[in-house]
Write a protein that holds these residues in place. Structure first.
Motif, short mmCIF file in Angstrom:
data_model
loop_
_atom_site.label_atom_id
_atom_site.label_comp_id
_atom_site.label_asym_id
_atom_site.label_seq_id
_atom_site.Cartn_x
_atom_site.Cartn_y
_atom_site.Cartn_z
N HIS A 62 0.98 -1.11 -0.54
CA HIS A 62 -0.21 -0.04 -0.02
C HIS A 62 1.04 1.69 0.21
CE1 HIS A 62 -3.19 2.79 2.22
NE2 HIS A 62 -3.38 2.90 0.62
N ILE A 63 1.88 1.07 0.40
CA ILE A 63 2.86 2.51 0.49
C ILE A 63 3.75 2.59 -1.07
CG2 ILE A 63 4.70 3.42 1.73
CD1 ILE A 63 1.90 3.45 3.89
N GLY A 64 3.61 1.22 -1.36
CA GLY A 64 4.31 1.52 -3.20
C GLY A 64 3.25 2.30 -3.83
N VAL A 65 2.12 1.83 -3.82
CA VAL A 65 1.14 2.66 -3.96
C VAL A 65 1.42 3.75 -4.00
CG1 VAL A 65 -1.40 2.36 -4.57
CG2 VAL A 65 -0.16 1.09 -4.56
N LEU A 66 1.40 4.05 -2.92
CA LEU A 66 0.43 5.44 -2.21
C LEU A 66 1.97 6.95 -2.89
CD1 LEU A 66 -0.59 5.79 1.03
CD2 LEU A 66 -1.99 6.04 -0.47
N ARG A 67 2.80 5.90 -2.88
CA ARG A 67 4.29 6.28 -3.39
C ARG A 67 3.43 7.13 -4.83
NH1 ARG A 67 8.53 3.83 -0.56
NH2 ARG A 67 8.44 2.00 -2.49
N GLY A 68 3.31 6.56 -5.44
CA GLY A 68 3.34 6.14 -6.97
C GLY A 68 1.99 7.54 -7.26
N ARG A 69 1.52 7.51 -6.77
CA ARG A 69 0.17 8.27 -6.79
C ARG A 69 0.00 9.44 -6.09
NH1 ARG A 69 -5.14 4.61 -3.77
NH2 ARG A 69 -5.19 3.24 -6.10
N ALA A 71 3.57 11.05 -6.49
CA ALA A 71 4.30 11.51 -7.30
C ALA A 71 3.58 12.20 -8.16
CB ALA A 71 5.31 9.88 -7.55
N ARG A 72 2.55 11.07 -9.22
CA ARG A 72 1.89 11.68 -9.98
C ARG A 72 1.32 13.21 -10.11
NH1 ARG A 72 0.75 6.21 -10.20
NH2 ARG A 72 -1.54 6.33 -9.40
N HIS A 73 1.06 13.16 -8.19
CA HIS A 73 -0.03 15.05 -8.08
C HIS A 73 1.81 15.57 -8.30
CE1 HIS A 73 -3.75 13.48 -7.47
NE2 HIS A 73 -3.16 12.36 -6.93
N LEU A 74 2.55 15.27 -6.66
CA LEU A 74 3.58 15.94 -7.20
C LEU A 74 4.79 15.94 -7.44
CD1 LEU A 74 2.98 15.60 -2.77
CD2 LEU A 74 1.96 17.40 -4.14
N GLY A 75 5.35 15.27 -8.33
CA GLY A 75 6.82 14.51 -9.18
C GLY A 75 7.55 14.38 -8.18
N LYS A 76 8.86 13.77 -7.90
CA LYS A 76 9.54 12.83 -7.72
C LYS A 76 10.51 14.02 -6.65
CE LYS A 76 9.87 8.65 -9.96
NZ LYS A 76 9.14 7.94 -8.96
N ALA A 77 10.98 13.33 -5.35
CA ALA A 77 11.78 13.82 -4.48
C ALA A 77 10.53 14.89 -3.91
CB ALA A 77 12.79 14.41 -4.67
N SER A 78 9.33 14.54 -3.06
CA SER A 78 8.07 15.42 -2.64
C SER A 78 8.82 14.99 -1.16
CB SER A 78 6.86 15.39 -2.94
OG SER A 78 6.74 13.39 -2.13
N ALA A 79 8.31 16.47 -0.62
CA ALA A 79 8.78 16.06 1.06
C ALA A 79 8.47 14.10 2.01
CB ALA A 79 8.39 17.25 1.46
N LEU A 80 7.31 13.98 1.05
CA LEU A 80 5.98 13.59 1.51
C LEU A 80 7.26 11.72 1.57
CD1 LEU A 80 2.62 14.10 0.67
CD2 LEU A 80 3.53 13.62 3.36
N GLU A 81 8.05 11.08 -0.10
CA GLU A 81 8.70 10.64 -0.57
C GLU A 81 10.07 10.88 0.54
OE1 GLU A 81 10.29 9.07 -4.44
OE2 GLU A 81 9.10 10.70 -4.57
N ARG A 82 10.18 11.67 1.16
CA ARG A 82 11.92 11.93 1.54
C ARG A 82 11.81 11.74 2.77
NH1 ARG A 82 12.16 16.72 -0.52
NH2 ARG A 82 12.31 17.81 1.85
N LEU A 83 10.40 11.32 3.82
CA LEU A 83 10.58 11.95 5.23
C LEU A 83 9.58 10.59 5.29
CD1 LEU A 83 10.05 15.83 5.52
CD2 LEU A 83 12.38 14.04 5.76
N VAL A 84 8.48 10.77 4.25
CA VAL A 84 7.37 9.48 5.12
C VAL A 84 7.40 7.94 4.10
CG1 VAL A 84 5.02 9.24 5.35
CG2 VAL A 84 6.00 11.40 5.63
N LEU A 85 7.32 8.19 2.82
CA LEU A 85 6.86 7.32 1.83
C LEU A 85 8.12 6.16 1.46
CD1 LEU A 85 3.70 8.70 0.19
CD2 LEU A 85 4.02 7.11 2.38
N TYR A 86 9.40 6.78 1.80
CA TYR A 86 10.29 6.05 1.03
C TYR A 86 10.91 4.67 1.18
CZ TYR A 86 12.40 6.88 6.06
OH TYR A 86 12.90 6.55 6.92
N LEU A 118 -6.03 8.77 -0.92
CA LEU A 118 -5.00 10.00 -0.15
C LEU A 118 -5.57 10.39 0.47
CD1 LEU A 118 -3.85 10.40 -4.02
CD2 LEU A 118 -2.23 9.50 -2.26
N ARG A 119 -6.63 10.59 0.52
CA ARG A 119 -7.10 11.65 1.49
C ARG A 119 -7.20 10.89 3.08
NH1 ARG A 119 -11.43 11.60 -2.08
NH2 ARG A 119 -13.13 10.65 -0.80
#
Length: 142
Positions: A62-69, A71-86, A118-119
């Motif tokens: 589920h975390i992998g799916v969230l990371r992909g979704r 990334a489509r909204h915010l682009g790569k290397a968002s704070a959420l990806e770096r700090l939470v979903l890596y 996402l919500r």
């Protein structure tokens, strides 16, 4: 079979625990904010009583799916990806208050998404951030 997942917790402030457990002397772990009873001998505060907030963010897939979704909204290397979903499981890592602003800016962009997953993720992180600010403790991944 044990399923890997990502959960996060915010521990109650030492002062709050001291008020809940009068007569206990506590010691605060400086990184996580978790408190341990040092007096009286043999006494302890249960893990559930020590938490101000806990949220399951998802299992490893589920975390992998969230990371992909996200990334489509915010682009790569968002704070959420770096700090939470890596990673789908990174127990022991923390997010200090200094990281909350950048995360909240991204949550603002995601909360209008029609995607209920996402919500739900946005709501979980907002609850953790709110508790962390109130308790003056970091968000800890467990």
């Amino acid at each position: 079979m044990i399923e890997m997942s990502l959960s996060a917790v915010v521990y109650k402030a030492m002062l709050a625990l001291e008020q809940e457990f009068p007569g206990y002397r506590l010691e605060r772990e400086p990184i996580s904010g978790e408190c341990e009873v040092v007096y009286p001998d043999g006494a302890h505060v249960s893990w559930d009583a020590a938490k101000a907030c806990e949220r399951l963010l998802g299992n490893i897939s589920h975390i992998g799916v969230l990371r992909g979704r996200i990334a489509r909204h915010l682009g790569k290397a968002s704070a959420l990806e770096r700090l939470v979903l890596y990673s789908g499981s990174h127990a022991g890592d923390v997010i200090e208050e200094t990281g909350f602003g950048e995360i909240e800016e991204e949550l603002d962009l995601l909360e209008i998404s029609p995607d209920e997953h996402l919500r739900g993720f946005v709501g979980a992180l907002r609850a953790l951030i709110g508790a962390a600010r109130q308790e003056r403790n970091p968000i800890v991944f467990v």
